[in-house]
Write a protein that holds these residues in place. Structure first.
Motif, PDB file in Angstrom:
ATOM      1  N   ARG A  58       0.838  -1.200   0.000  1.00 15.59           N
ATOM      2  CA  ARG A  58       0.000   0.000   0.000  1.00 15.59           C
ATOM      3  C   ARG A  58       0.871   1.248   0.000  1.00 15.59           C
ATOM      4  N   ILE A  59       0.464   2.215  -0.813  1.00 17.84           N
ATOM      5  CA  ILE A  59       1.111   3.524  -0.873  1.00 17.84           C
ATOM      6  C   ILE A  59       0.026   4.589  -0.751  1.00 17.84           C
ATOM      7  N   THR A  60       0.395   5.776  -0.309  1.00 15.57           N
ATOM      8  CA  THR A  60      -0.562   6.862  -0.176  1.00 15.57           C
ATOM      9  C   THR A  60      -0.014   8.122  -0.816  1.00 15.57           C
ATOM     10  N   ALA A  61      -0.859   8.786  -1.582  1.00 11.22           N
ATOM     11  CA  ALA A  61      -0.487  10.049  -2.222  1.00 11.22           C
ATOM     12  C   ALA A  61      -1.257  11.185  -1.559  1.00 11.22           C
ATOM     13  N   ILE A  62      -0.545  12.250  -1.229  1.00 10.43           N
ATOM     14  CA  ILE A  62      -1.200  13.411  -0.640  1.00 10.43           C
ATOM     15  C   ILE A  62      -1.757  14.301  -1.757  1.00 10.43           C
ATOM     16  N   GLU A  63      -2.488  15.323  -1.361  1.00 12.67           N
ATOM     17  CA  GLU A  63      -3.172  16.197  -2.318  1.00 12.67           C
ATOM     18  C   GLU A  63      -2.203  16.826  -3.322  1.00 12.67           C
ATOM     19  N   GLU A  64      -1.034  17.275  -2.856  1.00 16.35           N
ATOM     20  CA  GLU A  64      -0.043  17.911  -3.729  1.00 16.35           C
ATOM     21  C   GLU A  64       0.429  16.943  -4.807  1.00 16.35           C
ATOM     22  N   THR A  65       0.692  15.695  -4.430  1.00 16.05           N
ATOM     23  CA  THR A  65       1.141  14.688  -5.391  1.00 16.05           C
ATOM     24  C   THR A  65       0.066  14.391  -6.421  1.00 16.05           C
ATOM     25  N   ILE A  66      -1.149  14.263  -5.963  1.00 19.86           N
ATOM     26  CA  ILE A  66      -2.259  13.963  -6.871  1.00 19.86           C
ATOM     27  C   ILE A  66      -2.466  15.096  -7.869  1.00 19.86           C
ATOM     28  N   ALA A  67      -2.272  16.328  -7.418  1.00 13.04           N
ATOM     29  CA  ALA A  67      -2.486  17.488  -8.289  1.00 13.04           C
ATOM     30  C   ALA A  67      -1.438  17.591  -9.386  1.00 13.04           C
ATOM     31  N   LYS A  68      -0.203  17.136  -9.130  1.00 16.54           N
ATOM     32  CA  LYS A  68       0.887  17.315 -10.075  1.00 16.54           C
ATOM     33  C   LYS A  68       1.190  16.084 -10.926  1.00 16.54           C
ATOM     34  N   THR A  69       0.501  14.982 -10.664  1.00 14.03           N
ATOM     35  CA  THR A  69       0.774  13.745 -11.392  1.00 14.03           C
ATOM     36  C   THR A  69      -0.515  13.198 -12.002  1.00 14.03           C
ATOM     37  N   ASP A  93      22.144   2.340 -15.119  1.00 14.18           N
ATOM     38  CA  ASP A  93      21.880   2.024 -16.519  1.00 14.18           C
ATOM     39  C   ASP A  93      21.037   3.089 -17.219  1.00 14.18           C
ATOM     40  N   GLY A  94      20.295   3.877 -16.462  1.00  8.73           N
ATOM     41  CA  GLY A  94      19.493   4.940 -17.064  1.00  8.73           C
ATOM     42  C   GLY A  94      20.132   6.291 -16.789  1.00  8.73           C
ATOM     43  N   HIS A  95      19.453   7.136 -16.001  1.00 10.07           N
ATOM     44  CA  HIS A  95      20.028   8.392 -15.550  1.00 10.07           C
ATOM     45  C   HIS A  95      19.498   8.668 -14.147  1.00 10.07           C
ATOM     46  N   LEU A  96      20.029   9.679 -13.495  1.00 15.07           N
ATOM     47  CA  LEU A  96      19.617   9.983 -12.129  1.00 15.07           C
ATOM     48  C   LEU A  96      18.187  10.515 -12.102  1.00 15.07           C
ATOM     49  N   VAL A  97      17.321   9.788 -11.426  1.00 12.40           N
ATOM     50  CA  VAL A  97      15.899  10.136 -11.338  1.00 12.40           C
ATOM     51  C   VAL A  97      15.527  10.278  -9.867  1.00 12.40           C
ATOM     52  N   GLN A  98      14.892  11.380  -9.518  1.00 14.50           N
ATOM     53  CA  GLN A  98      14.534  11.631  -8.123  1.00 14.50           C
ATOM     54  C   GLN A  98      13.187  11.032  -7.734  1.00 14.50           C
ATOM     55  N   GLY A  99      12.330  10.830  -8.707  1.00 15.57           N
ATOM     56  CA  GLY A  99      10.982  10.400  -8.373  1.00 15.57           C
ATOM     57  C   GLY A  99      10.100  11.572  -7.982  1.00 15.57           C
ATOM     58  N   HIS A 100      10.562  12.789  -8.289  1.00 13.65           N
ATOM     59  CA  HIS A 100       9.809  14.006  -8.010  1.00 13.65           C
ATOM     60  C   HIS A 100       9.255  14.526  -9.338  1.00 13.65           C
ATOM     61  N   VAL A 101       8.040  14.168  -9.634  1.00 11.04           N
ATOM     62  CA  VAL A 101       7.426  14.504 -10.914  1.00 11.04           C
ATOM     63  C   VAL A 101       7.243  16.010 -11.047  1.00 11.04           C
ATOM     64  N   ASP A 102       7.647  16.549 -12.202  1.00 12.59           N
ATOM     65  CA  ASP A 102       7.539  17.987 -12.442  1.00 12.59           C
ATOM     66  C   ASP A 102       6.177  18.382 -12.996  1.00 12.59           C
ATOM     67  N   ALA A 103       5.600  17.516 -13.833  1.00 10.68           N
ATOM     68  CA  ALA A 103       4.343  17.849 -14.493  1.00 10.68           C
ATOM     69  C   ALA A 103       3.808  16.588 -15.173  1.00 10.68           C
ATOM     70  N   THR A 104       2.757  16.762 -15.942  1.00 12.40           N
ATOM     71  CA  THR A 104       2.258  15.666 -16.770  1.00 12.40           C
ATOM     72  C   THR A 104       2.398  16.064 -18.234  1.00 12.40           C
ATOM     73  N   ILE A 179       5.949  13.183 -15.973  1.00  8.69           N
ATOM     74  CA  ILE A 179       7.234  13.550 -16.558  1.00  8.69           C
ATOM     75  C   ILE A 179       8.126  14.214 -15.515  1.00  8.69           C
ATOM     76  N   GLU A 180       9.366  13.744 -15.457  1.00  4.86           N
ATOM     77  CA  GLU A 180      10.382  14.372 -14.617  1.00  4.86           C
ATOM     78  C   GLU A 180      11.551  14.730 -15.522  1.00  4.86           C
ATOM     79  N   PHE A 181      11.928  15.982 -15.498  1.00  3.07           N
ATOM     80  CA  PHE A 181      13.039  16.444 -16.322  1.00  3.07           C
ATOM     81  C   PHE A 181      14.369  16.180 -15.612  1.00  3.07           C
ATOM     82  N   ASP A 182      15.435  16.164 -16.390  1.00  8.27           N
ATOM     83  CA  ASP A 182      16.759  15.838 -15.877  1.00  8.27           C
ATOM     84  C   ASP A 182      17.151  16.791 -14.747  1.00  8.27           C
ATOM     85  N   VAL A 183      17.491  16.226 -13.602  1.00  9.64           N
ATOM     86  CA  VAL A 183      17.804  17.035 -12.433  1.00  9.64           C
ATOM     87  C   VAL A 183      19.037  17.903 -12.667  1.00  9.64           C
TER      88      VAL A 183
END
Length: 210
Positions: A58-69, A93-104, A179-183
């Motif tokens: 189980r995972i939980t998303a708060i309002e801010e996460t739901i609004a931006k993803t 093997d890929g690139h550095l990803v934070q898991g902090h979505v910037d937009a859709t 979508i998350e852009f390159d940090v």
């Protein structure tokens, strides 16, 4: 921190609302190996594992996460890309990803090639300075290389393996992806914003220097 290399896909089995928050029960081949408090990427969104039982978690998303993803569009039986956080003693093997979505972003075109699929995605124009030809971008948690860039759209090519082992096979025209852009690009853009213009120095204080 993640690499954008998807380990498996999971299935949304149940959705529970608690005020402005939404919890999701995800069943996957990795769920039984996860631990409470572990950070896991779900379609590119870094979320904390709250519970593990019967090969699901189980995972939980708060309002801010739901609004931006795109989590607000998740429904039962949806396939979700899953990646555990990276280990510092392994290859990236890929690139550095934070898991902090910037937009859709929206899928606006799909071309079926011999042996691959090419998708064109449109994204908010305010992020256009963060996309470069042959640069990296993370879509639904997948590390991809962009090409054929327009002002606020780009193409990505999906090889058969990625198509078969991620939820890209369920993306169609009109689909919304995270979508998350390159940090590194984001830090460089911020550096230029701060230091790329004249800096006003404080008045010279003779008394302080005396």
């Amino acid at each position: 921190m993640f690499t954008g290399i998807i380990e498996t896909t999971g299935t949304v089995e149940a959705i529970e609302k608690n005020g402005a928050n939404v919890s999701y029960w995800i069943a996957s081949s990795l769920s039984g190996e996860l631990k409470v408090d572990q950070s896991v990427s779900h379609d590119g969104v870094c979320l904390t594992v709250e519970a593990v039982e019967n090969n699901r978690h189980r995972i939980t998303a708060i309002e801010e996460t739901i609004a931006k993803t795109n989590l607000s569009a998740w429904q039962e039986n949806r396939q979700v890309n899953i990646e555990r956080c990276m280990q510092m003693n392994g290859r990236i093997d890929g690139h550095l990803v934070q898991g902090h979505v910037d937009a859709t972003a929206f899928c606006i075109d799909i071309e079926v090639k011999e042996g691959s699929h090419e998708y064109r995605f449109q994204f908010p124009a305010e992020f256009s300075h963060l996309v470069i030809e042959k640069g990296s971008v993370c879509l639904n948690g997948i590390s991809l290389t962009v090409f054929d860039i327009k002002f606020n759209s780009f193409k990505v090519a999906i090889i058969p393996y990625t198509y078969e082992h991620t939820n890209m096979q369920h993306v169609h025209k009109g689909s919304v992806v995270n979508i998350e852009f390159d940090v590194i690009g984001k830090y460089l853009a911020r550096f230029r914003e701060v230091f790329g213009r004249p800096v006003v120095s404080p008045p010279y204080n003779n008394a302080a220097e005396a």
